[in-house]
Design a protein around this motif. Sequence first.
Motif, PDB file in Angstrom:
ATOM      1  N   GLY A 195      59.070  48.604   6.497  1.00 23.92           N
ATOM      2  CA  GLY A 195      57.745  48.296   7.020  1.00 23.92           C
ATOM      3  C   GLY A 195      56.951  49.528   7.370  1.00 23.92           C
ATOM      4  N   THR A 196      56.507  49.593   8.617  1.00 22.09           N
ATOM      5  CA  THR A 196      55.728  50.750   9.064  1.00 22.09           C
ATOM      6  C   THR A 196      56.596  51.847   9.665  1.00 22.09           C
ATOM      7  OG1 THR A 196      55.321  49.590  11.160  1.00 22.09           O
ATOM      8  CG2 THR A 196      53.624  49.420   9.468  1.00 22.09           C
ATOM      9  N   GLY A 197      57.921  51.683   9.583  1.00 24.84           N
ATOM     10  CA  GLY A 197      58.810  52.744  10.063  1.00 24.84           C
ATOM     11  C   GLY A 197      59.904  52.238  10.969  1.00 24.84           C
ATOM     12  N   LEU A 198      60.970  53.024  11.062  1.00 23.04           N
ATOM     13  CA  LEU A 198      62.126  52.643  11.879  1.00 23.04           C
ATOM     14  C   LEU A 198      61.781  52.545  13.356  1.00 23.04           C
ATOM     15  CD1 LEU A 198      64.931  54.766  10.161  1.00 23.04           C
ATOM     16  CD2 LEU A 198      64.681  52.282  10.118  1.00 23.04           C
ATOM     17  N   TRP A 199      60.857  53.390  13.830  1.00 23.59           N
ATOM     18  CA  TRP A 199      60.483  53.355  15.241  1.00 23.59           C
ATOM     19  C   TRP A 199      59.821  52.031  15.602  1.00 23.59           C
ATOM     20  CZ3 TRP A 199      61.633  54.762  19.740  1.00 23.59           C
ATOM     21  CH2 TRP A 199      60.731  54.714  20.797  1.00 23.59           C
ATOM     22  N   GLU A 200      58.971  51.520  14.707  1.00 22.04           N
ATOM     23  CA  GLU A 200      58.321  50.233  14.952  1.00 22.04           C
ATOM     24  C   GLU A 200      59.339  49.096  14.947  1.00 22.04           C
ATOM     25  OE1 GLU A 200      55.190  49.742  15.839  1.00 22.04           O
ATOM     26  OE2 GLU A 200      54.961  51.925  15.823  1.00 22.04           O
ATOM     27  N   ILE A 201      60.346  49.198  14.081  1.00 23.53           N
ATOM     28  CA  ILE A 201      61.410  48.189  14.059  1.00 23.53           C
ATOM     29  C   ILE A 201      62.202  48.229  15.364  1.00 23.53           C
ATOM     30  CG2 ILE A 201      63.576  47.505  12.940  1.00 23.53           C
ATOM     31  CD1 ILE A 201      62.392  48.529  10.317  1.00 23.53           C
ATOM     32  N   ALA A 202      62.476  49.450  15.853  1.00 22.91           N
ATOM     33  CA  ALA A 202      63.214  49.603  17.113  1.00 22.91           C
ATOM     34  C   ALA A 202      62.430  49.004  18.279  1.00 22.91           C
ATOM     35  CB  ALA A 202      63.512  51.072  17.367  1.00 22.91           C
ATOM     36  N   LYS A 203      61.119  49.278  18.329  1.00 18.80           N
ATOM     37  CA  LYS A 203      60.283  48.711  19.398  1.00 18.80           C
ATOM     38  C   LYS A 203      60.220  47.194  19.304  1.00 18.80           C
ATOM     39  CE  LYS A 203      56.452  51.024  18.842  1.00 18.80           C
ATOM     40  NZ  LYS A 203      55.063  51.490  19.111  1.00 18.80           N
ATOM     41  N   GLY A 204      60.081  46.684  18.082  1.00 14.52           N
ATOM     42  CA  GLY A 204      60.055  45.235  17.895  1.00 14.52           C
ATOM     43  C   GLY A 204      61.367  44.597  18.295  1.00 14.52           C
ATOM     44  N   SER A 205      62.485  45.264  17.964  1.00 13.93           N
ATOM     45  CA  SER A 205      63.802  44.736  18.342  1.00 13.93           C
ATOM     46  C   SER A 205      63.934  44.641  19.852  1.00 13.93           C
ATOM     47  CB  SER A 205      64.913  45.638  17.775  1.00 13.93           C
ATOM     48  OG  SER A 205      64.856  45.674  16.364  1.00 13.93           O
ATOM     49  N   PHE A 206      63.443  45.639  20.559  1.00 19.39           N
ATOM     50  CA  PHE A 206      63.483  45.625  22.024  1.00 19.39           C
ATOM     51  C   PHE A 206      62.606  44.509  22.592  1.00 19.39           C
ATOM     52  CE2 PHE A 206      61.597  47.106  26.069  1.00 19.39           C
ATOM     53  CZ  PHE A 206      62.747  47.172  26.839  1.00 19.39           C
ATOM     54  N   ASN A 207      61.416  44.347  22.033  1.00 14.84           N
ATOM     55  CA  ASN A 207      60.481  43.343  22.545  1.00 14.84           C
ATOM     56  C   ASN A 207      60.949  41.916  22.285  1.00 14.84           C
ATOM     57  OD1 ASN A 207      58.625  45.214  23.567  1.00 14.84           O
ATOM     58  ND2 ASN A 207      57.602  45.426  21.593  1.00 14.84           N
ATOM     59  N   PHE A 208      61.750  41.723  21.217  1.00 15.68           N
ATOM     60  CA  PHE A 208      62.177  40.368  20.858  1.00 15.68           C
ATOM     61  C   PHE A 208      63.626  40.090  21.233  1.00 15.68           C
ATOM     62  CE2 PHE A 208      58.320  40.632  18.399  1.00 15.68           C
ATOM     63  CZ  PHE A 208      57.820  39.332  18.444  1.00 15.68           C
ATOM     64  N   ILE A 209      64.142  40.833  22.191  1.00  8.79           N
ATOM     65  CA  ILE A 209      65.483  40.551  22.725  1.00  8.79           C
ATOM     66  C   ILE A 209      65.612  39.102  23.201  1.00  8.79           C
ATOM     67  CG2 ILE A 209      66.897  41.004  24.793  1.00  8.79           C
ATOM     68  CD1 ILE A 209      66.488  43.980  24.299  1.00  8.79           C
TER      69      ILE A 209
ATOM     70  N   TYR B 220      59.180  39.916  30.328  1.00  7.67           N
ATOM     71  CA  TYR B 220      60.034  40.057  31.513  1.00  7.67           C
ATOM     72  C   TYR B 220      61.489  39.675  31.252  1.00  7.67           C
ATOM     73  CZ  TYR B 220      55.564  40.424  33.934  1.00  7.67           C
ATOM     74  OH  TYR B 220      54.319  40.829  34.337  1.00  7.67           O
ATOM     75  N   VAL B 221      61.706  38.695  30.375  1.00  8.12           N
ATOM     76  CA  VAL B 221      63.068  38.220  30.135  1.00  8.12           C
ATOM     77  C   VAL B 221      63.950  39.320  29.566  1.00  8.12           C
ATOM     78  CG1 VAL B 221      64.459  36.628  28.746  1.00  8.12           C
ATOM     79  CG2 VAL B 221      62.413  35.798  29.892  1.00  8.12           C
ATOM     80  N   LYS B 222      63.391  40.170  28.716  1.00  7.78           N
ATOM     81  CA  LYS B 222      64.215  41.217  28.100  1.00  7.78           C
ATOM     82  C   LYS B 222      64.788  42.175  29.129  1.00  7.78           C
ATOM     83  CE  LYS B 222      60.250  44.133  26.758  1.00  7.78           C
ATOM     84  NZ  LYS B 222      59.112  43.202  26.800  1.00  7.78           N
ATOM     85  N   TYR B 223      64.034  42.435  30.191  1.00  2.00           N
ATOM     86  CA  TYR B 223      64.545  43.327  31.238  1.00  2.00           C
ATOM     87  C   TYR B 223      65.654  42.643  32.040  1.00  2.00           C
ATOM     88  CZ  TYR B 223      60.475  46.183  30.155  1.00  2.00           C
ATOM     89  OH  TYR B 223      59.553  46.953  29.501  1.00  2.00           O
ATOM     90  N   PHE B 224      65.511  41.349  32.240  1.00  2.55           N
ATOM     91  CA  PHE B 224      66.554  40.585  32.930  1.00  2.55           C
ATOM     92  C   PHE B 224      67.847  40.606  32.123  1.00  2.55           C
ATOM     93  CE2 PHE B 224      68.860  36.617  33.658  1.00  2.55           C
ATOM     94  CZ  PHE B 224      69.000  36.643  35.049  1.00  2.55           C
ATOM     95  N   ILE B 225      67.730  40.402  30.809  1.00  2.00           N
ATOM     96  CA  ILE B 225      68.912  40.374  29.938  1.00  2.00           C
ATOM     97  C   ILE B 225      69.600  41.730  29.904  1.00  2.00           C
ATOM     98  CG2 ILE B 225      69.652  40.157  27.525  1.00  2.00           C
ATOM     99  CD1 ILE B 225      67.526  37.975  27.197  1.00  2.00           C
ATOM    100  N   LEU B 226      68.832  42.804  29.929  1.00  2.00           N
ATOM    101  CA  LEU B 226      69.408  44.142  29.827  1.00  2.00           C
ATOM    102  C   LEU B 226      69.908  44.683  31.167  1.00  2.00           C
ATOM    103  CD1 LEU B 226      66.900  45.888  27.379  1.00  2.00           C
ATOM    104  CD2 LEU B 226      69.198  45.054  26.859  1.00  2.00           C
ATOM    105  N   CYS B 227      69.268  44.283  32.269  1.00  2.00           N
ATOM    106  CA  CYS B 227      69.575  44.890  33.578  1.00  2.00           C
ATOM    107  C   CYS B 227      70.533  44.060  34.435  1.00  2.00           C
ATOM    108  CB  CYS B 227      68.285  45.131  34.357  1.00  2.00           C
ATOM    109  SG  CYS B 227      67.157  46.285  33.545  1.00  2.00           S
ATOM    110  N   PHE B 228      70.431  42.733  34.371  1.00  2.00           N
ATOM    111  CA  PHE B 228      71.255  41.913  35.259  1.00  2.00           C
ATOM    112  C   PHE B 228      72.751  41.988  34.942  1.00  2.00           C
ATOM    113  CE2 PHE B 228      73.180  37.721  36.260  1.00  2.00           C
ATOM    114  CZ  PHE B 228      73.176  37.861  37.644  1.00  2.00           C
TER     115      PHE B 228
END
Length: 364
Positions: free
Chosen positions: A179-193, A340-348
Amino acid sequence: MGKSEKDQVGFMEFFSIIAITVGLKSTDMSTVLLFKSGLNAAWMIAIGSFILIIPSLLLVNSVLKKYQCKTILEVTQLTLGKPIAFVVAFIMLCLILINTATDSRSYITQLITINFPNTPLFILYLCFLALCMWGAKKGWETVGTIAWTTFPYLIIALSFLFFLLFKEAVFNRIFPLFGTGLWEIAKGSFNFIPLFSEPFTLAVMYPFVKGHQTYTRGLYSSLVFTVFLMVLLYLSYLWIFDYRSIGKITFPYNEAIRFVTIGRSITNIETFFITIWLVGVFVKFTVYIYLISRIFGFLFRIEEFEHTIIPITLLVFVIGLIPENNETNIFLVRTTTTAYVKYFILCFPPLLWAAAKVKEARAG
């Protein structure tokens, strides 16, 4: 929350519950958000999101194994105290309740828009939730049995759909591969946890799966299978419509099943796919309503929490009817909750694991 043999489900039932609740997200409106973020590399985001949640899954599984016969909320109460357990349960309850209401309304709107344009939303939505309520009232074991009974038909239908779509695919639409690059995929992966938030919610049912080994095998094998399934569906959408068109299609799955044909004479086969899909949707929201009632029971110390299923279903119905423009609201709700849910999943999970270690050290 007492544990009895009749309340427990086995490997295939638990596998099916996770596969259906997570996998059906690839047939709803979240697909549009995924493709807007990842463009033609959206399918990679599903893989990246799964990889990112693996450490949290391992930590939660480790803690549950240490406190066997306890749900994740009961473990939180033992390690972090009752006030924090109350806050965690309340947050889980609110998030699941809102998402269940908005998602169920979205699925019904999807059904009305494409298949039943003359059916009143109120009537169809009420009938659907009444059916889910009936399933939830039957209990956890019955829910698992329904899921396992439904699962093979879903897989057969999706396999048939893949075959039909494959004949119409334009494979070069996958390029450029990243797509538009690996960095964008990484950001999307984080946002769609939050695509994989269900395993953490289903941890409230840990004592009601037959053994830790069954729970672990069911959890990881179902998630790997579900990622594979989601990737295939996302790739199918991409090959058929290309990412620009998907961004303008509200319901890609429904458009895809209308696109396929069998020869020249058999064209309207979407009825077959929509029927099997509807059964899966019924299982998905039956599980959600049951989980909401169980968390509500823990929160307010209601032993016979099954009695809350009817009022909770009515609450879901009322909340789901609130938005007038469902498409706008579902995107707003989905974007807000995922933020907000992604932070709960990663931090809790690390917090819970650390608290369990500290408690164990003090006890020793």
